[in-house]
Design a protein around this motif. Structure first.
Motif, PDB file in Angstrom:
ATOM      1  N   THR A  31       0.803  -1.233   0.000  1.00 45.93           N
ATOM      2  CA  THR A  31       0.000   0.000   0.000  1.00 45.93           C
ATOM      3  C   THR A  31       0.830   1.274   0.000  1.00 45.93           C
ATOM      4  N   GLY A  32       1.997   1.236  -0.585  1.00 46.21           N
ATOM      5  CA  GLY A  32       2.744   2.476  -0.709  1.00 46.21           C
ATOM      6  C   GLY A  32       4.224   2.354  -0.437  1.00 46.21           C
ATOM      7  N   ALA A  33       4.683   1.215  -0.001  1.00 44.58           N
ATOM      8  CA  ALA A  33       6.110   1.062   0.256  1.00 44.58           C
ATOM      9  C   ALA A  33       6.845   0.889  -1.076  1.00 44.58           C
ATOM     10  N   VAL A  34       7.876   1.689  -1.275  1.00 50.41           N
ATOM     11  CA  VAL A  34       8.654   1.582  -2.503  1.00 50.41           C
ATOM     12  C   VAL A  34       9.964   0.849  -2.295  1.00 50.41           C
ATOM     13  N   GLY A  35      10.370   0.685  -1.076  1.00 44.88           N
ATOM     14  CA  GLY A  35      11.606  -0.038  -0.773  1.00 44.88           C
ATOM     15  C   GLY A  35      11.535  -0.634   0.616  1.00 44.88           C
ATOM     16  N   ILE A  36      12.440  -1.543   0.899  1.00 46.06           N
ATOM     17  CA  ILE A  36      12.404  -2.243   2.190  1.00 46.06           C
ATOM     18  C   ILE A  36      12.632  -1.278   3.357  1.00 46.06           C
ATOM     19  N   LEU A  37      13.337  -0.199   3.117  1.00 48.30           N
ATOM     20  CA  LEU A  37      13.595   0.761   4.184  1.00 48.30           C
ATOM     21  C   LEU A  37      12.422   1.689   4.439  1.00 48.30           C
ATOM     22  N   SER A  38      11.484   1.753   3.501  1.00 46.35           N
ATOM     23  CA  SER A  38      10.340   2.648   3.689  1.00 46.35           C
ATOM     24  C   SER A  38       9.135   1.958   4.326  1.00 46.35           C
ATOM     25  N   VAL A  39       9.267   0.684   4.636  1.00 45.46           N
ATOM     26  CA  VAL A  39       8.169  -0.054   5.282  1.00 45.46           C
ATOM     27  C   VAL A  39       8.120   0.323   6.759  1.00 45.46           C
ATOM     28  N   ASP A  40       6.934   0.611   7.254  1.00 44.80           N
ATOM     29  CA  ASP A  40       6.750   0.880   8.686  1.00 44.80           C
ATOM     30  C   ASP A  40       6.607  -0.477   9.381  1.00 44.80           C
ATOM     31  N   TRP A  41       7.742  -1.018   9.834  1.00 45.82           N
ATOM     32  CA  TRP A  41       7.778  -2.389  10.351  1.00 45.82           C
ATOM     33  C   TRP A  41       6.970  -2.558  11.632  1.00 45.82           C
ATOM     34  N   VAL A  42       6.927  -1.550  12.479  1.00 47.65           N
ATOM     35  CA  VAL A  42       6.156  -1.643  13.727  1.00 47.65           C
ATOM     36  C   VAL A  42       4.665  -1.737  13.404  1.00 47.65           C
ATOM     37  N   ASN A  43       4.202  -0.884  12.519  1.00 47.74           N
ATOM     38  CA  ASN A  43       2.799  -0.919  12.115  1.00 47.74           C
ATOM     39  C   ASN A  43       2.472  -2.234  11.408  1.00 47.74           C
ATOM     40  N   LEU A  44       3.374  -2.689  10.555  1.00 46.03           N
ATOM     41  CA  LEU A  44       3.176  -3.954   9.850  1.00 46.03           C
ATOM     42  C   LEU A  44       3.038  -5.109  10.841  1.00 46.03           C
ATOM     43  N   ALA A  45       3.915  -5.158  11.844  1.00 53.21           N
ATOM     44  CA  ALA A  45       3.846  -6.215  12.853  1.00 53.21           C
ATOM     45  C   ALA A  45       2.544  -6.137  13.645  1.00 53.21           C
ATOM     46  N   SER A  46       2.128  -4.927  13.976  1.00 53.77           N
ATOM     47  CA  SER A  46       0.890  -4.740  14.725  1.00 53.77           C
ATOM     48  C   SER A  46      -0.321  -5.252  13.938  1.00 53.77           C
ATOM     49  N   VAL A  47      -0.415  -4.858  12.680  1.00 50.60           N
ATOM     50  CA  VAL A  47      -1.547  -5.282  11.843  1.00 50.60           C
ATOM     51  C   VAL A  47      -1.510  -6.786  11.619  1.00 50.60           C
ATOM     52  N   THR A  48      -0.325  -7.335  11.394  1.00 51.52           N
ATOM     53  CA  THR A  48      -0.187  -8.774  11.155  1.00 51.52           C
ATOM     54  C   THR A  48      -0.611  -9.579  12.380  1.00 51.52           C
ATOM     55  N   CYS A  49      -0.178  -9.149  13.559  1.00 56.77           N
ATOM     56  CA  CYS A  49      -0.568  -9.852  14.793  1.00 56.77           C
ATOM     57  C   CYS A  49      -2.070  -9.758  15.038  1.00 56.77           C
ATOM     58  N   MET A  50      -2.637  -8.595  14.793  1.00 54.51           N
ATOM     59  CA  MET A  50      -4.078  -8.438  14.984  1.00 54.51           C
ATOM     60  C   MET A  50      -4.850  -9.332  14.024  1.00 54.51           C
ATOM     61  N   ALA A  51      -4.381  -9.468  12.798  1.00 45.30           N
ATOM     62  CA  ALA A  51      -5.039 -10.345  11.834  1.00 45.30           C
ATOM     63  C   ALA A  51      -5.025 -11.791  12.319  1.00 45.30           C
TER      64      ALA A  51
END
Length: 70
Positions: A31-51
């Motif tokens: 949804t908008g990440a253009v590179g591995i460094l631009s990923v919001d990893w904390v938010n990604l982990a939070s959403v993944t765990c909630m799922a």
């Protein structure tokens, strides 16, 4: 034996939760990440765990993969 406590239920619910978490992670990354460094990893982990948690909760309603007569 209670179906919720059966090894079969936990195995199948875990497979579902992992698949759901992976789908959520892929959706977040795409949804908008253009590179591995631009990923919001904390938010990604939070959403993944909630799922995964939501997947387990939905599985409490029943899993078609688990034989109710076993």
């Amino acid at each position: 034996m209670n179906k919720l406590m059966s090894k079969d239920w936990w195995e199948k619910a875990t497979v579902r939760a992992i698949k759901t978490a992976a789908e959520a992670a892929v959706a977040m990354i795409g949804t908008g990440a253009v590179g591995i460094l631009s990923v919001d990893w904390v938010n990604l982990a939070s959403v993944t765990c909630m799922a995964a948690v939501v997947s387990y909760l939905i599985s409490l309603g029943g899993l078609p993969e688990v034989d109710p007569n076993a």
